[in-house]
Write a protein that holds these residues in place. Structure first.
Motif, PDB file in Angstrom:
ATOM      1  N   LYS A 101       3.488 -44.642  13.872  1.00  0.00           N
ATOM      2  CA  LYS A 101       2.343 -44.831  14.768  1.00  0.00           C
ATOM      3  C   LYS A 101       2.413 -43.988  16.036  1.00  0.00           C
ATOM      4  N   THR A 102       3.545 -43.349  16.296  1.00  0.00           N
ATOM      5  CA  THR A 102       3.695 -42.583  17.532  1.00  0.00           C
ATOM      6  C   THR A 102       4.397 -41.264  17.247  1.00  0.00           C
ATOM      7  N   LEU A 103       3.871 -40.205  17.836  1.00  0.00           N
ATOM      8  CA  LEU A 103       4.486 -38.880  17.734  1.00  0.00           C
ATOM      9  C   LEU A 103       5.069 -38.521  19.096  1.00  0.00           C
ATOM     10  N   TYR A 104       6.330 -38.121  19.105  1.00  0.00           N
ATOM     11  CA  TYR A 104       6.991 -37.643  20.317  1.00  0.00           C
ATOM     12  C   TYR A 104       7.135 -36.126  20.208  1.00  0.00           C
ATOM     13  N   PHE A 105       7.005 -35.442  21.336  1.00  0.00           N
ATOM     14  CA  PHE A 105       7.111 -33.990  21.298  1.00  0.00           C
ATOM     15  C   PHE A 105       7.438 -33.462  22.691  1.00  0.00           C
ATOM     16  N   SER A 106       7.703 -32.147  22.739  1.00  0.00           N
ATOM     17  CA  SER A 106       8.004 -31.476  24.004  1.00  0.00           C
ATOM     18  C   SER A 106       6.857 -30.545  24.361  1.00  0.00           C
ATOM     19  N   SER A 107       6.555 -30.439  25.666  1.00  0.00           N
ATOM     20  CA  SER A 107       5.455 -29.580  26.078  1.00  0.00           C
ATOM     21  C   SER A 107       5.595 -29.176  27.540  1.00  0.00           C
ATOM     22  N   ASP A 108       5.008 -28.019  27.864  1.00  0.00           N
ATOM     23  CA  ASP A 108       4.908 -27.593  29.260  1.00  0.00           C
ATOM     24  C   ASP A 108       3.458 -27.684  29.742  1.00  0.00           C
ATOM     25  N   HIS A 155       8.515 -29.274  18.698  1.00  0.00           N
ATOM     26  CA  HIS A 155       9.622 -30.170  18.355  1.00  0.00           C
ATOM     27  C   HIS A 155       9.176 -31.626  18.170  1.00  0.00           C
ATOM     28  N   PRO A 156       8.351 -31.886  17.144  1.00  0.00           N
ATOM     29  CA  PRO A 156       7.832 -33.236  16.931  1.00  0.00           C
ATOM     30  C   PRO A 156       8.887 -34.203  16.379  1.00  0.00           C
ATOM     31  N   SER A 157       8.696 -35.488  16.659  1.00  0.00           N
ATOM     32  CA  SER A 157       9.496 -36.571  16.067  1.00  0.00           C
ATOM     33  C   SER A 157       8.575 -37.764  15.899  1.00  0.00           C
ATOM     34  N   ILE A 158       8.656 -38.432  14.750  1.00  0.00           N
ATOM     35  CA  ILE A 158       7.740 -39.529  14.430  1.00  0.00           C
ATOM     36  C   ILE A 158       8.489 -40.850  14.494  1.00  0.00           C
ATOM     37  N   SER A 159       7.882 -41.842  15.128  1.00  0.00           N
ATOM     38  CA  SER A 159       8.489 -43.167  15.188  1.00  0.00           C
ATOM     39  C   SER A 159       8.598 -43.741  13.784  1.00  0.00           C
ATOM     40  N   PRO A 160       9.582 -44.627  13.539  1.00  0.00           N
ATOM     41  CA  PRO A 160       9.781 -45.166  12.186  1.00  0.00           C
ATOM     42  C   PRO A 160       8.542 -45.846  11.598  1.00  0.00           C
ATOM     43  N   ASP A 161       7.693 -46.443  12.454  1.00  0.00           N
ATOM     44  CA  ASP A 161       6.485 -47.086  11.932  1.00  0.00           C
ATOM     45  C   ASP A 161       5.335 -46.105  11.738  1.00  0.00           C
ATOM     46  N   LYS A 221       3.457 -15.433   8.690  1.00  0.00           N
ATOM     47  CA  LYS A 221       4.074 -14.304   9.393  1.00  0.00           C
ATOM     48  C   LYS A 221       4.670 -14.735  10.726  1.00  0.00           C
ATOM     49  N   PHE A 222       4.511 -16.034  11.073  1.00  0.00           N
ATOM     50  CA  PHE A 222       5.046 -16.546  12.326  1.00  0.00           C
ATOM     51  C   PHE A 222       6.313 -17.364  12.073  1.00  0.00           C
ATOM     52  N   HIS A 223       6.897 -17.856  13.159  1.00  0.00           N
ATOM     53  CA  HIS A 223       8.050 -18.745  13.066  1.00  0.00           C
ATOM     54  C   HIS A 223       7.593 -20.150  12.682  1.00  0.00           C
ATOM     55  N   GLU A 224       8.282 -20.786  11.733  1.00  0.00           N
ATOM     56  CA  GLU A 224       8.113 -22.214  11.450  1.00  0.00           C
ATOM     57  C   GLU A 224       9.453 -22.908  11.685  1.00  0.00           C
ATOM     58  N   SER A 225       9.416 -24.011  12.392  1.00  0.00           N
ATOM     59  CA  SER A 225      10.695 -24.654  12.735  1.00  0.00           C
ATOM     60  C   SER A 225      10.491 -26.131  13.049  1.00  0.00           C
ATOM     61  N   THR A 226      11.600 -26.799  13.320  1.00  0.00           N
ATOM     62  CA  THR A 226      11.714 -28.205  13.767  1.00  0.00           C
ATOM     63  C   THR A 226      10.717 -29.137  13.082  1.00  0.00           C
ATOM     64  N   PRO A 227      10.891 -29.371  11.777  1.00  0.00           N
ATOM     65  CA  PRO A 227       9.983 -30.271  11.068  1.00  0.00           C
ATOM     66  C   PRO A 227      10.313 -31.738  11.337  1.00  0.00           C
ATOM     67  N   ALA A 228       9.338 -32.588  11.069  1.00  0.00           N
ATOM     68  CA  ALA A 228       9.529 -34.044  11.108  1.00  0.00           C
ATOM     69  C   ALA A 228       8.628 -34.638  10.040  1.00  0.00           C
ATOM     70  N   PHE A 229       9.127 -35.667   9.344  1.00  0.00           N
ATOM     71  CA  PHE A 229       8.399 -36.245   8.219  1.00  0.00           C
ATOM     72  C   PHE A 229       8.145 -37.731   8.448  1.00  0.00           C
ATOM     73  N   THR A 230       7.030 -38.202   7.907  1.00  0.00           N
ATOM     74  CA  THR A 230       6.800 -39.645   7.871  1.00  0.00           C
ATOM     75  C   THR A 230       7.757 -40.267   6.863  1.00  0.00           C
ATOM     76  N   ASN A 231       7.957 -41.573   6.969  1.00  0.00           N
ATOM     77  CA  ASN A 231       8.938 -42.242   6.109  1.00  0.00           C
ATOM     78  C   ASN A 231       8.632 -42.092   4.623  1.00  0.00           C
ATOM     79  N   ASP A 232       7.340 -42.022   4.267  1.00  0.00           N
ATOM     80  CA  ASP A 232       7.000 -41.884   2.845  1.00  0.00           C
ATOM     81  C   ASP A 232       7.128 -40.445   2.355  1.00  0.00           C
ATOM     82  N   GLY A 233       7.417 -39.503   3.255  1.00  0.00           N
ATOM     83  CA  GLY A 233       7.616 -38.115   2.870  1.00  0.00           C
ATOM     84  C   GLY A 233       6.344 -37.357   2.547  1.00  0.00           C
TER      85      GLY A 233
END
Length: 754
Positions: A294-301, A286-292, A224-236
């Motif tokens: 091993k690291t998750l990047y995101f935005s936060s306050d 707004h997550p983003s995963i490094s190609p390996d 019932k909430f908003h889902e947005s800005t997905p990010a996937f690992t390389n293997d999906g």
């Protein structure tokens, strides 16, 4: 950009009978309450009702401007901020100079916007945004310089509602949309009068370069909430995405969290888990995963940041747990909004309104492989005066997507495809190239020495022209400081050119013609001896010791196998024109036949000359056998001002030996692609294995000095230890020798290997 935190609950302000002071205050109270609850659209209606009755004060004007600005409508906010700033100059907080400057950019009033950034700098000189503006007052020129590198297109999958935040997933893109708005019996978000955001998928056809009609991505992830800005690992098999939540369970305050879900054996997504660094007191998104992976990047306050939202990274451990989130620092984050990160192997993209841009959110990129971060606006057509964000790219195909609320879109936020045509341009000089030709015949001149100097006449790099006269300088960090080009060639007048490059530019091309200083062979004696002497003064001397095994004992000619090795040395001498070769030849028999040794040394010198090496860089000398060490391999061994000697039974370098090491470091800095090998040696005293271990320690001490004190990359220099196996002289076991003779064997030698 329409944020996931939607703030537009619509109410209607009914007309009130009479317009008493009490009624006026009542409307103001309603407006202020809705504003505090982030119901900006509703607050606007109430504030405008007050304004229509000619009741203006600083708070009303400021809040009305904020209600538009914070709802992504800076053009409408401009009018009210202008009136607030001009009418109440004593009540202006520094933040409003920035917000008004941003509104002016959205209307493309860049000169006027800059003037308000100057005012911000004047009253708050520690504001990162103001300081970035001050450092890059030419930001428009910089943006124009980077522009034109992409083709973009509004993709067919967009609707008249909100579509944004694409992610790569196998042959699909997954994105967020509120396109269910016009369907019956669907959940409608009261604040936006649009459907709640859901994740959709569209398959990409690489042959037709098209996307299929969008379909809902996953029922397991829909709530019932908003889902947005997905990010996937390389293997999906793992998805991270943003979901909102009610901070107070009354939908007055909305927060954001990042969730993670795994694909099970049947291909379904598991129940999403709330990440451990989420919190109800702040948002993560707004997550983003490094190609390996091993690291998750995101935005936060989250507390401790620099601004309204910052970019963070957090380690993903092998067991799936997380480390502690790390703020990426003030070089990236500002007092404004930094959001929507996207990481590749060597680049970090993000959206920001704090770094100098065209207006609203602009997309920026920085290289992650360099120690000093340079934040670069990617330019148009990606960036506009509107909000541009959620950039993703496949580095292999150089294709990707981004989102924008520009006017030409189909809805509020649209997804655009992108194709990068040319890579990011450096603002600094990275390459100097050209060709050297005879000024009269226009024939190519090979073996000319081209030297690049900085403004203080320090040598940056030196090369030699190829057989076709071409020269090429690159891969040197100091090239950006290039000031002049100097060229010398025996038989030609020295040439000098002051580099006059454009304000921004990576490549500087300079064709050069040289004038001869003689007209015929009888004038060769008038060659400029001073230029040759100067070149020799700046040169680095190397020994080439020629053992008898390289010659035919009958004909005294150079053996074919040895010529192959000499050809390798020719290439090295051409690659490194400041390297001179002192050729020394000896014979093994006890008869001191200097004539024969001299003849053989001259033969090698002539071989080099015949293959394009200038004679002034070479010397040839026949020497007695006991003056040089036996050297069966043809190689260039560096002659340093003071030999690298060690104290007895120690790897401690003698102080005078550091002079020689500094010379080695100097040479490797001049030629940043040069690779060398250091050989550690010991004298014959003590046991064989003790000397072997001692030479290893000496070799390592030499490498440590060069890599640590000289800051030479360890990949450019390797070491070998020989113990007492390669004595410089005859001082072997049980042979009486002086201390000075033994000292010559305790040494390090340097050989160019590439």
């Amino acid at each position: 950009m329409k944020k996931i935190v939607y703030t537009s609950l619509i109410i209607f302000i009914t007309s009130l009978s009479g317009w008493s002071g009490r009624a006026q205050q009542r409307i103001l109270n309603i407006a202020n309450k809705m504003f505090e609850q982030h119901k900006y659209v509703s607050a606007q209606k109430a504030y405008l009702k007050v304004i229509q009755r000619k009741h203006r004060n600083a708070e009303t004007l400021k809040n009305l401007g904020d209600s538009y600005y914070l709802n992504g409508e800076p053009e409408k906010a401009e009018q009210w901020y202008k009136e607030f700033i001009e009418s109440y100059p004593d009540q202006i907080e520094s933040e409003y100079f920035f917000r008004y400057a941003q509104c002016l950019k959205s209307s493309k009033k860049y000169t006027e916007s800059d003037s308000y950034m100057d005012k911000l700098l004047l009253i708050k000189n520690d504001d990162q945004r103001a300081n970035l503006f001050d450092k890059k007052r030419d930001y428009i020129k910089r943006i124009v310089y980077q522009s034109g590198r992409y083709n973009i297109e509004n993709v067919a999958i967009n609707s008249s509602f909100t579509d944004f935040g694409a992610a790569f997933y196998q042959d699909y893109i997954i994105f967020s949309s509120s396109r269910d708005t016009l369907l019956f019996n669907k959940r409608i978000h009261q604040w936006t009068e649009e459907s709640f955001l859901e994740l959709y998928q569209a398959k990409y056809d690489s042959e037709k370069n098209t996307l299929s009609d969008p379909q809902k991505f996953s029922k397991e992830l829909s709530t019932k909430f908003h889902e947005s800005t997905p990010a996937f690992t390389n293997d999906g098999n793992t998805i991270y995405f943003t979901r909102n939540y009610d901070k107070d369970n009354k939908r007055k305050m909305i927060g954001l969290k990042i969730y993670r879900s795994f694909k099970d054996s049947e291909g379904n997504w598991t129940l999403p888990e709330d990440l451990p660094f989420n919190d109800t007191t702040y948002s993560t998104s707004h997550p983003s995963i490094s190609p390996d992976g091993k690291t998750l990047y995101f935005s936060s306050d989250m507390p401790g940041g620099f601004g309204l939202s910052d970019i963070y990274s957090v380690t993903i451990n092998s067991d799936g747990s997380f480390g502690v989130p790390i703020n990426l620092g003030s070089e990236i984050n500002t007092e404004g909004k930094e959001t929507f990160p996207f990481i590749t192997y060597d680049e970090l993209y993000f959206a920001s309104d704090g770094h100098p841009g065209l207006g609203g959110l602009d997309i920026f990129v920085t290289k992650t492989t360099t120690s000093a971060l340079e934040i670069i606006n990617v330019g148009s057509p990606i960036n506009t005066s509107k909000d541009d964000f959620a950039f993703i790219i496949n580095p292999e195909t150089e294709k990707g997507y981004f989102s924008s609320n520009r006017d030409e879109g189909k809805g509020g936020d649209d997804i655009y495809s992108l194709h990068q045509l040319t890579p990011l341009r450096s603002f600094f000089l990275t390459t100097i190239l050209g060709s050297i030709k005879d000024n009269t015949t226009y024939e190519a001149i090979n073996d000319a020495i081209i030297t690049i100097y900085d403004s203080e006449n320090n040598i940056i790099q030196r090369e030699v022209s190829a057989n076709n006269g071409d020269y090429h300088f690159f891969d040197n960090e100091k090239i950006k400081n290039a000031y002049s080009i100097k060229v010398t060639k025996i038989g030609y007048k020295p040439y000098e050119h002051i580099i006059n490059k454009d304000e921004f530019g990576e490549v500087y091309e300079k064709p050069i013609t040289l004038d001869k200083i003689y007209k015929n062979s009888s004038d060769l004696e008038r060659i400029d001896k001073n230029s040759i002497e100067q070149e020799n003064e700046n040169a680095f001397n190397f020994e080439l010791i020629a053992d008898p095994i390289h010659f035919d004992n009958t004909s005294n000619t150079i053996l074919s196998k040895s010529k192959e090795k000499l050809d390798e040395l020719v290439s090295l001498l051409k690659r490194y024109p400041r390297v001179n070769a002192n050729i020394k030849s000896y014979i093994n028999d006890d008869i001191n036949n200097i004539d024969l040794t001299q003849y053989r040394a001259e033969m090698i010198k002539q071989y080099f000359i015949d293959h394009g090496i200038s004679a002034y860089r070479l010397s040839a000398k026949g020497v007695p056998k006991n003056e040089v060490k036996k050297e069966e391999i043809l190689r260039l061994i560096m002659v340093v001002p003071t030999p690298i000697h060690f104290k007895i039974n120690s790897e401690e370098i003698k102080p005078e030996g550091e002079i020689g090491l500094i010379k080695v470091i100097e040479l490797m800095n001049i030629y940043p692609n040069m690779k060398m090998e250091v050989h550690g040696h010991a004298d014959s005293r003590s046991s064989y294995w003790y000397n072997k271990r001692l030479s290893v320690r000496r070799m390592r001490a030499t490498l440590k000095y060069i890599t640590e004190k000289g800051r030479i990359n360890w990949r450019r220099i390797r070491g070998r230890a020989y113990g007492e196996r390669r004595l410089y002289n005859h001082c072997g076991d049980d042979i009486p020798c002086t201390e000075d003779q033994h000292q010559k064997n305790r040494r390090s030698e340097f050989i160019i290997v590439k």
